[in-house]
Design a protein around this motif. Structure first.
Motif, mmCIF file in Angstrom:
data_model
loop_
_atom_site.group_PDB
_atom_site.id
_atom_site.type_symbol
_atom_site.label_atom_id
_atom_site.label_comp_id
_atom_site.label_asym_id
_atom_site.label_seq_id
_atom_site.Cartn_x
_atom_site.Cartn_y
_atom_site.Cartn_z
ATOM 1 N N ARG A 190 18.270 -4.104 -9.406
ATOM 2 C CA ARG A 190 16.382 -4.528 -9.282
ATOM 3 C C ARG A 190 15.107 -4.094 -8.739
ATOM 4 N NH1 ARG A 190 15.396 -6.336 -14.704
ATOM 5 N NH2 ARG A 190 13.149 -5.901 -14.559
ATOM 6 N N PHE A 191 15.072 -2.807 -8.888
ATOM 7 C CA PHE A 191 13.726 -2.383 -7.794
ATOM 8 C C PHE A 191 12.593 -2.449 -8.193
ATOM 9 C CE2 PHE A 191 11.517 1.054 -5.674
ATOM 10 C CZ PHE A 191 11.575 0.946 -4.897
ATOM 11 N N GLY A 192 11.782 -3.038 -7.000
ATOM 12 C CA GLY A 192 10.548 -3.719 -7.776
ATOM 13 C C GLY A 192 9.196 -2.454 -7.193
ATOM 14 N N LEU A 193 9.044 -2.156 -7.666
ATOM 15 C CA LEU A 193 7.852 -0.621 -7.738
ATOM 16 C C LEU A 193 6.587 -1.703 -7.043
ATOM 17 C CD1 LEU A 193 7.903 1.422 -10.957
ATOM 18 C CD2 LEU A 193 9.366 1.844 -9.265
ATOM 19 N N SER A 194 5.403 -0.009 -6.262
ATOM 20 C CA SER A 194 4.624 -0.543 -5.571
ATOM 21 C C SER A 194 3.131 -0.330 -6.299
ATOM 22 C CB SER A 194 4.334 0.202 -4.174
ATOM 23 O OG SER A 194 4.290 1.724 -4.783
ATOM 24 N N LEU A 195 2.444 -0.983 -5.946
ATOM 25 C CA LEU A 195 0.849 -0.642 -7.395
ATOM 26 C C LEU A 195 0.799 1.189 -7.599
ATOM 27 C CD1 LEU A 195 -1.782 -1.471 -7.998
ATOM 28 C CD2 LEU A 195 -2.485 -1.194 -5.899
ATOM 29 N N ILE A 232 6.604 -1.922 -13.784
ATOM 30 C CA ILE A 232 6.378 -2.586 -12.157
ATOM 31 C C ILE A 232 8.047 -2.228 -12.018
ATOM 32 C CG2 ILE A 232 4.136 -3.072 -12.107
ATOM 33 C CD1 ILE A 232 6.315 -6.080 -12.058
ATOM 34 N N THR A 233 9.234 -1.921 -12.492
ATOM 35 C CA THR A 233 10.273 -2.233 -12.483
ATOM 36 C C THR A 233 11.036 -1.231 -12.905
ATOM 37 O OG1 THR A 233 10.629 -4.816 -12.937
ATOM 38 C CG2 THR A 233 12.950 -4.309 -12.854
ATOM 39 N N ILE A 234 12.496 -1.131 -11.799
ATOM 40 C CA ILE A 234 13.272 0.092 -12.578
ATOM 41 C C ILE A 234 14.537 -0.901 -12.208
ATOM 42 C CG2 ILE A 234 14.659 2.668 -11.698
ATOM 43 C CD1 ILE A 234 12.715 3.253 -10.509
ATOM 44 N N PRO A 282 2.430 -4.593 -6.162
ATOM 45 C CA PRO A 282 1.802 -3.963 -7.759
ATOM 46 C C PRO A 282 1.645 -5.109 -8.447
ATOM 47 C CG PRO A 282 3.917 -5.071 -7.969
ATOM 48 C CD PRO A 282 4.002 -4.734 -6.976
ATOM 49 N N LYS A 283 -0.046 -4.912 -9.450
ATOM 50 C CA LYS A 283 -0.799 -5.485 -10.438
ATOM 51 C C LYS A 283 -0.355 -6.425 -11.550
ATOM 52 C CE LYS A 283 -4.885 -7.651 -10.205
ATOM 53 N NZ LYS A 283 -5.011 -9.356 -9.848
ATOM 54 N N ILE A 284 0.556 -7.321 -11.516
ATOM 55 C CA ILE A 284 1.327 -7.504 -12.864
ATOM 56 C C ILE A 284 0.460 -7.769 -14.311
ATOM 57 C CG2 ILE A 284 2.468 -8.958 -13.603
ATOM 58 C CD1 ILE A 284 3.230 -8.737 -11.517
ATOM 59 N N GLU A 337 -12.378 5.239 6.337
ATOM 60 C CA GLU A 337 -12.471 4.855 5.609
ATOM 61 C C GLU A 337 -12.269 3.404 4.920
ATOM 62 O OE1 GLU A 337 -16.614 5.168 3.666
ATOM 63 O OE2 GLU A 337 -17.765 5.912 5.544
ATOM 64 N N THR A 338 -11.104 4.061 3.968
ATOM 65 C CA THR A 338 -10.106 3.673 3.097
ATOM 66 C C THR A 338 -8.751 4.105 3.071
ATOM 67 O OG1 THR A 338 -12.015 4.586 1.539
ATOM 68 C CG2 THR A 338 -9.708 3.644 0.587
ATOM 69 N N ALA A 339 -8.704 4.506 3.963
ATOM 70 C CA ALA A 339 -6.352 5.102 3.265
ATOM 71 C C ALA A 339 -6.065 3.851 4.342
ATOM 72 C CB ALA A 339 -6.808 6.316 5.041
ATOM 73 N N GLY A 340 -6.526 2.953 5.311
ATOM 74 C CA GLY A 340 -5.811 1.975 5.986
ATOM 75 C C GLY A 340 -5.753 0.753 5.187
ATOM 76 N N GLN A 341 -6.567 1.060 4.660
ATOM 77 C CA GLN A 341 -7.061 -0.350 3.305
ATOM 78 C C GLN A 341 -5.905 -0.383 2.341
ATOM 79 O OE1 GLN A 341 -11.190 -1.350 2.848
ATOM 80 N NE2 GLN A 341 -11.811 -0.139 4.433
ATOM 81 N N ILE A 342 -5.461 0.763 1.884
ATOM 82 C CA ILE A 342 -4.782 1.217 0.880
ATOM 83 C C ILE A 342 -3.177 0.624 0.864
ATOM 84 C CG2 ILE A 342 -3.597 2.408 -1.065
ATOM 85 C CD1 ILE A 342 -5.623 4.441 -0.786
ATOM 86 N N LYS A 343 -3.099 -1.044 1.724
ATOM 87 C CA LYS A 343 -1.379 -2.119 1.391
ATOM 88 C C LYS A 343 -1.950 -3.319 1.455
ATOM 89 C CE LYS A 343 -2.839 -2.615 6.912
ATOM 90 N NZ LYS A 343 -2.517 -2.446 8.183
ATOM 91 N N GLY A 344 -1.121 -3.845 1.099
ATOM 92 C CA GLY A 344 -1.232 -6.057 0.788
ATOM 93 C C GLY A 344 -2.004 -6.013 -0.392
ATOM 94 N N GLU A 345 -1.413 -7.179 -0.497
ATOM 95 C CA GLU A 345 -2.775 -7.630 -1.174
ATOM 96 C C GLU A 345 -4.268 -7.211 -2.033
ATOM 97 O OE1 GLU A 345 -1.531 -8.690 -3.717
ATOM 98 O OE2 GLU A 345 0.789 -9.960 -2.634
#
Length: 454
Positions: A23-28, A82-84, A201-203, A334-342
């Protein structure tokens, strides 16, 4: 041209996927992509008498099975957003035969309709059978023994960089198999599947989260055509920007954008009374923008469609380049580096709301909004792909969506090839634009210098 499909089959991985990887969990960023949207690369190969067609097809199938061991999610099926499930059901492989010669037939005038016959997901039967597959390949053999290999990868998991990593690995394994030794093995990539560990991902993702910012399918009255900007004409175009240093993709994009804005505006019945706002959206590879940066062996959707609002009216080439550069730099800083984590969800939600607000504000004052989308495969080494019978003679990636412009390196590496999709009346006007045609050739012959029947 007619293509007869003789087989459609699922190719399974050579060895089963371990139970702990099932089971592979996908990213946001994966979650945001629709499964039905496929990216396509088509590679063309000249006939090689030293290898029979059946031998080549056997090598392709065997090496594909080997590549799927490494790229195991590609052989799985999407369970939900969110799942493969990595169940080894396999990739879909189609084999077809075209009733024309490659060079004396197809490549003399490679129009979009003929090219679509080589793309498996355009065929209704294949699309129905393979609708749950993440990877669909079609190998089409021409009368001369030449071959086209079309690779369709679902954007649910695969972006351009991921597709390139897979094709490089597949071809390296094929080359090793074809030569019965380890030649080519050093070129294979050991993929890194981060999934949702970097960008969870966002459930409870809202169903309308992407609102009107997603790409729209090509309209009924749209037409796709191929234009080529050769190296000498690009060099001449760059002189308009001196002393500013610009890349070949930047100048070609600027010229396409300027010309498209002009013809789209003039083709509308209400022109020039109704003002129009132009927006440009282009693919940004986030891998190098992450902290720390990700390698090109990182598989998944690690890209964003950065959007820059250009405003109203016509634009000069230098002005367009500057506006796009400024918008991109702002996004990087301003933005690219913030697209990670929660926090990635709130950042992306803000970007999408900003796009929706741009549309809403313009509509409230009676302005039309035209979104021009660019994606570039320039610098990806597809021309070096060798499955054991030589490097690709031509590599292309067609557009099938309105106001989408796909840029690919032209043969030789110096020029740029663009597949452009516009409404029919807009395309008719573009083909009369003198400034555009001073640098762009409409669908030039790809067989120059060849005399034999191939």
């Amino acid at each position: 041209m007619k293509v007869d499909v003789v087989s459609r089959e699922c190719v399974k991985p050579l060895s089963p996927t371990p139970s702990h990887l099932k089971r592979f969990g996908l990213s946001l960023l994966d979650q945001l992509q629709p499964q039905w949207l496929y990216g396509t690369i088509v590679l063309f190969y000249a006939p090689t008498p030293s290898r029979s067609v059946d031998e080549k097809l056997g090598i392709l199938q065997k090496s594909l099975s080997e590549a799927l061991v490494l790229f195991y999610p590609f052989a799985g099926r999407v369970v939900d957003a969110i799942t493969i499930e990595c169940n080894d059901e396999g990739a879909f492989l189609v084999t077809g035969y075209a009733d024309v010669f490659l060079h004396d037939g197809f490549l003399r005038s490679p129009d979009a309709d003929s090219l679509n016959m080589l793309i498996p997901m355009i065929d209704p039967t294949t699309a129905d059978l393979a609708r749950t597959c993440l990877l669909i390949v079609q190998a089409t053999v021409f009368r001369c023994g030449g071959m086209a290999i079309a690779i369709c990868t679902s954007h649910k998991l695969v972006d351009g960089s991921s597709a390139c990593a897979f094709v490089k690995t597949w071809s390296a394994l094929a080359l090793a198999s074809a030569n019965c030794d380890l030649i080519g093995q050093s070129d294979k990539i050991i993929p890194q599947f981060l999934g949702g560990s970097l960008i969870p991902p966002k459930i409870d993702m809202p169903t309308n989260f992407m609102v009107r910012t997603t790409i729209n399918p090509r309209g009924e009255k749209c037409i796709t055509k191929r234009f080529v900007f050769d190296g000498s004409r690009i060099a001449s175009l760059k002189e308009k920007f001196l002393p500013r240093i610009v890349s070949k993709v930047e100048v070609v994009q600027a010229l396409i954008l300027k010309s498209a804005i002009l013809v789209v505006s003039r083709s509308e019945p209400e022109y020039p009374q109704r003002p129009r706002t132009s927006v440009v959206s282009q693919t940004i590879n986030l891998r190098k923008r992450m902290e720390p940066p990700l390698g090109e062996d990182t598989i998944g959707n690690h890209f964003w469609m950065d959007t820059v609002c250009l405003g109203e009216g016509g634009f000069e080439l230098a002005e367009l380049v500057e506006k796009i550069r400024e918008g991109n730099q702002r996004f990087y800083k301003e933005t690219a580096g913030q697209i990670k984590g929660e926090e990635a969800f709130s950042v992306i939600r803000g970007l999408l709301r900003e796009r929706e607000e741009t549309l809403r504000r313009n509509e409230e004052v009676g302005r039309a909004v035209d979104v021009y989308r660019f994606t570039s495969l320039s610098k990806f080494p597809f021309y070096g792909i060798d499955f054991g019978w030589g490097r690709a003679e031509w590599v292309t990636s067609p557009s099938n969506f309105e106001k989408l412009f796909v840029l690919v390196d032209a043969r030789g590496g110096e020029g740029v090839e663009a597949w452009m999709t516009l409404k029919e009346r807009e395309m008719a006007m573009l083909e009369k634009e003198e400034e555009f045609l001073a640098y762009a050739k409409l669908n030039p012959d790809l067989t120059s210098g060849r005399h034999s029947r191939m």
